[in-house]
Design a protein around this motif. Structure first.
Motif, PDB file in Angstrom:
ATOM      1  N   LEU A  89       0.823  -1.205   0.000  1.00 51.30           N
ATOM      2  CA  LEU A  89       0.000   0.000   0.000  1.00 51.30           C
ATOM      3  C   LEU A  89       0.858   1.257   0.000  1.00 51.30           C
ATOM      4  CD1 LEU A  89      -2.772   1.336   0.187  1.00 51.30           C
ATOM      5  CD2 LEU A  89      -2.658   1.100   2.676  1.00 51.30           C
ATOM      6  N   VAL A  90       1.922   1.267   0.801  1.00 48.94           N
ATOM      7  CA  VAL A  90       2.819   2.428   0.836  1.00 48.94           C
ATOM      8  C   VAL A  90       3.463   2.645  -0.532  1.00 48.94           C
ATOM      9  CG1 VAL A  90       4.956   3.346   1.830  1.00 48.94           C
ATOM     10  CG2 VAL A  90       3.262   2.223   3.312  1.00 48.94           C
ATOM     11  N   THR A  93       0.969   3.836  -3.095  1.00 48.21           N
ATOM     12  CA  THR A  93       0.564   5.226  -2.859  1.00 48.21           C
ATOM     13  C   THR A  93       1.538   6.177  -3.535  1.00 48.21           C
ATOM     14  OG1 THR A  93      -0.509   4.667  -0.750  1.00 48.21           O
ATOM     15  CG2 THR A  93       0.124   6.973  -1.101  1.00 48.21           C
ATOM     16  N   TRP A  94       2.822   5.909  -3.372  1.00 47.96           N
ATOM     17  CA  TRP A  94       3.825   6.755  -4.026  1.00 47.96           C
ATOM     18  C   TRP A  94       3.729   6.650  -5.552  1.00 47.96           C
ATOM     19  CZ3 TRP A  94       6.066  10.648  -1.817  1.00 47.96           C
ATOM     20  CH2 TRP A  94       6.281  10.629  -0.439  1.00 47.96           C
ATOM     21  N   LEU A  97       0.460   8.522  -6.666  1.00 47.08           N
ATOM     22  CA  LEU A  97       0.627   9.979  -6.603  1.00 47.08           C
ATOM     23  C   LEU A  97       1.572  10.478  -7.689  1.00 47.08           C
ATOM     24  CD1 LEU A  97       0.842  10.515  -2.727  1.00 47.08           C
ATOM     25  CD2 LEU A  97      -1.040  11.178  -4.242  1.00 47.08           C
ATOM     26  N   LEU A 131      -5.510   8.089  -8.250  1.00 49.61           N
ATOM     27  CA  LEU A 131      -5.672   8.307  -6.812  1.00 49.61           C
ATOM     28  C   LEU A 131      -6.384   7.135  -6.143  1.00 49.61           C
ATOM     29  CD1 LEU A 131      -6.678  12.087  -6.795  1.00 49.61           C
ATOM     30  CD2 LEU A 131      -4.428  11.097  -6.375  1.00 49.61           C
ATOM     31  N   PRO A 134      -3.972   2.879  -5.407  1.00 54.42           N
ATOM     32  CA  PRO A 134      -3.241   2.224  -4.314  1.00 54.42           C
ATOM     33  C   PRO A 134      -4.106   1.299  -3.458  1.00 54.42           C
ATOM     34  CG  PRO A 134      -2.607   4.528  -4.486  1.00 54.42           C
ATOM     35  CD  PRO A 134      -3.767   4.337  -5.409  1.00 54.42           C
ATOM     36  N   VAL A 135      -5.200   1.825  -2.903  1.00 54.65           N
ATOM     37  CA  VAL A 135      -6.056   1.006  -2.043  1.00 54.65           C
ATOM     38  C   VAL A 135      -6.691  -0.128  -2.835  1.00 54.65           C
ATOM     39  CG1 VAL A 135      -8.163   0.997  -0.666  1.00 54.65           C
ATOM     40  CG2 VAL A 135      -6.538   2.870  -0.417  1.00 54.65           C
ATOM     41  N   THR A 138      -4.048  -2.917  -3.814  1.00 53.30           N
ATOM     42  CA  THR A 138      -3.532  -3.607  -2.627  1.00 53.30           C
ATOM     43  C   THR A 138      -4.584  -4.514  -2.017  1.00 53.30           C
ATOM     44  OG1 THR A 138      -2.045  -1.753  -2.153  1.00 53.30           O
ATOM     45  CG2 THR A 138      -2.485  -3.297  -0.366  1.00 53.30           C
ATOM     46  N   THR A 200     -13.574   0.781  -4.665  1.00 56.64           N
ATOM     47  CA  THR A 200     -12.894   0.940  -3.374  1.00 56.64           C
ATOM     48  C   THR A 200     -13.868   0.772  -2.216  1.00 56.64           C
ATOM     49  OG1 THR A 200     -11.261   2.444  -4.351  1.00 56.64           O
ATOM     50  CG2 THR A 200     -11.492   2.500  -1.957  1.00 56.64           C
TER      51      THR A 200
END
Length: 529
Positions: A89-90, A93-94, A97, A131, A134-135, A138, A200
């Motif tokens: 997830l981290v 996210t990067w 973005l 955007l 990521p969620v 994952t 999501t």
């Protein structure tokens, strides 16, 4: 216990395949009413930017989730699974973005590279989708890794339903309010973002509930570099092949309109013609859904045979996969080519670029073969060689497209696409195990020609004899010709022993067909061995 787990895995694979199939059908079908509402220029404005969405969505649906699921499945306990998902997830996210920033800040530059500055707002609109990535990716990867495929499948269908609904609503409202094509496409592309939000809302609450009470340990930054490297090598290969046609379309977005203008066309006419050329994409997608839907049921068997060292079973399943993909894709492509002027008129209202679309339809056969070869090679963990083949094909497309488009227009772009796919097909075939190369002792290819040749000729003769002049008459051609083609393929396939008894039994309703054939033509099954 092992049998119960395998049953769960197989059931999950079926659910995921079904969800993916429904999502693919929705993704292909909506383009027809959409094009009818917004016209060729509106379709062009949307399709020019679609590859940017398609690549991102491929990573969110297949690339990263598949890699995350593999890591989650290998984790030793639930806490370790949560830590894997947290790191993913981290990292995502990067990445999300970063992609959002690139599209938002670089929209004007990308639009100018596509020879149309008016595309910039549409590019910014599609950037919003990253955007949600990521969620979404994952959580999907986590549930696939714990063999809970239903949430991923439901989220896929919900995502496509919302996206398609927004696209068609934007097209309808644009017609009512007389919007320009670029404003319409900008709002249509927000469907990707709203679809991502809807998906999501399906997976996030379930993910939070599944990981509640597990606190992941902090991860050193160098670990993320290692994770990114593995993702690019393993998940990237899977995602790139899933996005193969989209990557080729991306090359078209940067070169076809520019090439048509260089050929001497005014920009407005070049954009409209690019919109006509883009009609080939939903046709190929629909053809591939037909050609590859059955073969997805064989993919888990490949990996299981390799894991257990059952090489005879692996060879047999691999041959079935290749035969199904080749046979059904050739039948679908031949049928579309035989009916192409009528397909063009029925779906899009005219017969412009019929010859070009016929050439583009050959992509169905090549992509189906590439998917089959790639599945065999990846089940043997030969990721590097499949990636080399993909890169070589993309290089051919990049080099050939500008030259052929300037020289032959949209027809040249279609030829470049087929040529690049042919290169990938040959390079992957060379990498197959030797037992799957060479002359087939059953002469499957010859049998297939004896089936598809008469089938496509009969369908073509029906269309020529009926001579439709409008959409209503053209619809009657399809009502007669399509069932005729299906029936001829089945009957001629049985007469010429196209598929073995074992292969017939492997497909849905195969056993019922066997019983019917035995009842109609006798008790032995020689006719379909």
């Amino acid at each position: 216990m092992a049998t119960k787990k395998m049953s769960k895995v197989m059931r999950g694979a079926w659910i995921l395949s079904l969800g993916g199939l429904v999502a693919k059908i929705l993704s292909a079908v909506y383009r027809v009413p959409f094009q009818n509402m917004v016209g060729d220029t509106g379709f062009y404005a949307y399709q020019q930017i679609y590859p940017l969405y398609g690549i991102g969505m491929t990573f969110a649906l297949s690339g990263f989730p598949v890699y995350v699921s593999k890591q989650v499945a290998q984790a030793r306990d639930p806490l370790a699974q949560t830590e894997v998902a947290h790191r993913a997830l981290v990292l995502m996210t990067w990445i999300g973005l970063g992609m959002f920033a690139v599209l938002e800040l670089g929209a004007d530059l990308i639009a100018r590279a596509m020879a149309d500055a008016g595309l910039a707002p549409i590019i910014r609109s599609v950037g919003l989708m990253f955007l949600t990535m990521p969620v979404l990716s994952t959580a999907r990867g986590y549930f696939q890794g714990t063999f809970d495929m239903s949430k991923t499948a439901i989220s896929q269908v919900v995502e496509q339903l919302i996206r398609v609904g927004v696209i068609l609503l934007a097209a309808w409202y644009a017609v009512q309010q007389a919007w320009g094509p670029y404003k319409m496409a900008t709002w249509a592309m927000t469907g990707a973002f709203f679809g991502g939000v809807g998906a999501t809302l399906i997976v996030l609450p379930a993910y939070l509930k599944a990981t509640a009470g597990r606190r992941a340990k902090p991860t050193p930054w160098r670990e993320y570099g290692h994770l990114l490297d593995r993702f690019v090598k393993e998940g990237g290969s899977i995602a790139l092949f899933s996005a193969l046609l989209i990557l080729l379309q991306l090359v078209d977005s940067f070169t076809v309109t520019r090439g048509l203008i260089a050929q001497g066309m005014v920009p407005e006419a070049a954009r409209a013609l690019k919109g006509v050329y883009d009609r080939g994409q939903p046709l190929v997608q629909l053809g591939l859904v037909v050609a590859t839907s059955l073969s997805t049921t064989l993919l888990p068997s490949l990996s299981r045979s390799v894991a257990r060292g059952h090489w005879a079973a692996f060879k047999q399943t691999a041959r079935q996969l290749i035969r199904f993909n080749f046979g059904l894709s050739l039948a679908a492509a031949a049928g579309l080519i035989a009916l192409m002027p009528n397909v063009n008129r029925l779906l899009f209202g005219d017969t412009v670029l019929t010859g070009t679309l016929r050439v583009y339809t050959l992509c169905i056969v090549l992509v189906a073969l590439i998917n089959a070869f790639n599945a065999v090679l990846q089940s043997l963990n030969r990721f590097r060689y499949t990636s080399y083949g993909l890169v070589a094909g993309l290089v051919v497309k990049v080099l050939a497209n500008p030259f052929l488009t300037v020289r032959y227009g949209a027809f040249g772009a279609a030829v470049a696409t087929v040529l690049s796919l042919a290169v990938i097909t040959v390079l992957l075939y060379i990498q197959l195990p030797h037992s799957l190369q060479g002359v087939d002792p059953r002469w499957f290819n010859l049998r297939l020609m004896l089936v598809v040749g008469p089938m496509s000729e009969a369908v073509h003769l029906v269309a020529v004899h009926m001579q439709p002049q409008n959409r209503v008459e053209t619809l009657w051609v399809f009502i007669v010709a399509v069932p005729l083609g299906v029936v001829l393929f089945v009957i001629l396939g049985a007469i010429f022993h196209l598929y073995t008894v074992r292969e017939v039994l492997a497909i849905p309703y195969g056993r019922k067909f066997m019983k019917w054939w035995q009842h109609r033509f006798g008790k032995d099954t020689h006719a379909i061995r």
